[in-house]
Design a protein around this motif. Structure first.
Motif, PDB file in Angstrom:
ATOM      1  N   MET A   2       0.822  -1.200   0.000  1.00 32.57           N
ATOM      2  CA  MET A   2       0.000   0.000   0.000  1.00 32.57           C
ATOM      3  C   MET A   2       0.864   1.261   0.000  1.00 32.57           C
ATOM      4  O   MET A   2       0.547   2.224  -0.694  1.00 32.57           O
ATOM      5  N   LYS A   3       1.939   1.249   0.765  1.00 34.86           N
ATOM      6  CA  LYS A   3       2.821   2.414   0.826  1.00 34.86           C
ATOM      7  C   LYS A   3       3.486   2.652  -0.527  1.00 34.86           C
ATOM      8  O   LYS A   3       3.657   3.790  -0.955  1.00 34.86           O
ATOM      9  N   ARG A   4       3.834   1.586  -1.198  1.00 36.11           N
ATOM     10  CA  ARG A   4       4.462   1.699  -2.519  1.00 36.11           C
ATOM     11  C   ARG A   4       3.500   2.314  -3.531  1.00 36.11           C
ATOM     12  O   ARG A   4       3.888   3.161  -4.340  1.00 36.11           O
ATOM     13  N   ASP A   5       2.235   1.907  -3.499  1.00 37.81           N
ATOM     14  CA  ASP A   5       1.233   2.474  -4.402  1.00 37.81           C
ATOM     15  C   ASP A   5       1.024   3.958  -4.120  1.00 37.81           C
ATOM     16  O   ASP A   5       0.904   4.764  -5.041  1.00 37.81           O
ATOM     17  N   PHE A   6       0.971   4.325  -2.833  1.00 39.56           N
ATOM     18  CA  PHE A   6       0.794   5.729  -2.466  1.00 39.56           C
ATOM     19  C   PHE A   6       1.961   6.571  -2.975  1.00 39.56           C
ATOM     20  O   PHE A   6       1.760   7.649  -3.543  1.00 39.56           O
ATOM     21  N   THR A   7       3.168   6.068  -2.791  1.00 47.86           N
ATOM     22  CA  THR A   7       4.358   6.789  -3.259  1.00 47.86           C
ATOM     23  C   THR A   7       4.341   6.931  -4.774  1.00 47.86           C
ATOM     24  O   THR A   7       4.657   8.007  -5.308  1.00 47.86           O
ATOM     25  N   THR A   8       3.954   5.892  -5.465  1.00 47.56           N
ATOM     26  CA  THR A   8       3.872   5.948  -6.926  1.00 47.56           C
ATOM     27  C   THR A   8       2.838   6.980  -7.372  1.00 47.56           C
ATOM     28  O   THR A   8       3.089   7.760  -8.295  1.00 47.56           O
ATOM     29  N   CYS A   9       1.695   7.019  -6.697  1.00 45.48           N
ATOM     30  CA  CYS A   9       0.656   8.007  -7.030  1.00 45.48           C
ATOM     31  C   CYS A   9       1.157   9.429  -6.795  1.00 45.48           C
ATOM     32  O   CYS A   9       0.911  10.327  -7.610  1.00 45.48           O
ATOM     33  N   VAL A  10       1.885   9.647  -5.701  1.00 46.92           N
ATOM     34  CA  VAL A  10       2.408  10.982  -5.409  1.00 46.92           C
ATOM     35  C   VAL A  10       3.436  11.391  -6.455  1.00 46.92           C
ATOM     36  O   VAL A  10       3.428  12.526  -6.949  1.00 46.92           O
ATOM     37  N   VAL A  11       4.320  10.492  -6.833  1.00 44.05           N
ATOM     38  CA  VAL A  11       5.359  10.813  -7.822  1.00 44.05           C
ATOM     39  C   VAL A  11       4.733  11.141  -9.178  1.00 44.05           C
ATOM     40  O   VAL A  11       5.073  12.154  -9.801  1.00 44.05           O
ATOM     41  N   PHE A  12       3.801  10.331  -9.636  1.00 37.65           N
ATOM     42  CA  PHE A  12       3.198  10.583 -10.943  1.00 37.65           C
ATOM     43  C   PHE A  12       2.258  11.788 -10.910  1.00 37.65           C
ATOM     44  O   PHE A  12       2.157  12.522 -11.890  1.00 37.65           O
ATOM     45  N   GLY A  13       1.568  12.006  -9.783  1.00 34.11           N
ATOM     46  CA  GLY A  13       0.744  13.200  -9.659  1.00 34.11           C
ATOM     47  C   GLY A  13       1.590  14.461  -9.687  1.00 34.11           C
ATOM     48  O   GLY A  13       1.234  15.454 -10.335  1.00 34.11           O
ATOM     49  N   SER A  14       2.719  14.439  -8.998  1.00 31.22           N
ATOM     50  CA  SER A  14       3.636  15.584  -9.016  1.00 31.22           C
ATOM     51  C   SER A  14       4.206  15.805 -10.405  1.00 31.22           C
ATOM     52  O   SER A  14       4.361  16.953 -10.848  1.00 31.22           O
ATOM     53  N   THR A  15       4.507  14.719 -11.091  1.00 34.15           N
ATOM     54  CA  THR A  15       5.013  14.833 -12.459  1.00 34.15           C
ATOM     55  C   THR A  15       3.968  15.480 -13.361  1.00 34.15           C
ATOM     56  O   THR A  15       4.305  16.309 -14.217  1.00 34.15           O
TER      57      THR A  15
END
Length: 91
Positions: A2-15
């Motif tokens: 779950m933490k990995r998915d959240f981090t991925t969402c934050v990185v791509f959202g920021s991008t």
């Protein structure tokens, strides 16, 4: 996981946020053609579960509208409803 998915969402959202700002700064008016916020979010949907990708895609236009003024808030609302409609169709 779950933490990995959240981090991925934050990185791509920021991008998506940075891509929108950079596109409008480097080539004004070209953002309507290139859709710079769309591509990182489209790639995100292939990396995390659809529900998390749709939630990120619904949140990013509002964050961008508040921070940068792009897209205009009525357009951000319509983008959010489009994302939620797509999510309802997938469930």
């Amino acid at each position: 996981m779950m933490k990995r998915d959240f981090t991925t969402c934050v990185v791509f959202g920021s991008t998506a946020l940075v891509a929108g700002v950079m596109c409008h700064r480097l080539a004004p008016g070209l953002g309507l053609v290139l859709m710079p916020m769309f591509w990182p979010l489209a790639v995100l949907s292939a990396r995390v579960p659809v529900v998390k990708a749709a939630a990120t895609a619904a949140i990013v236009p509002f964050v961008s509208a508040v921070l940068t003024g792009m897209p205009a808030l009525p357009l951000a609302v319509s983008v959010k409803f489009a994302a939620l409609t797509a999510l309802a169709g997938l469930v």
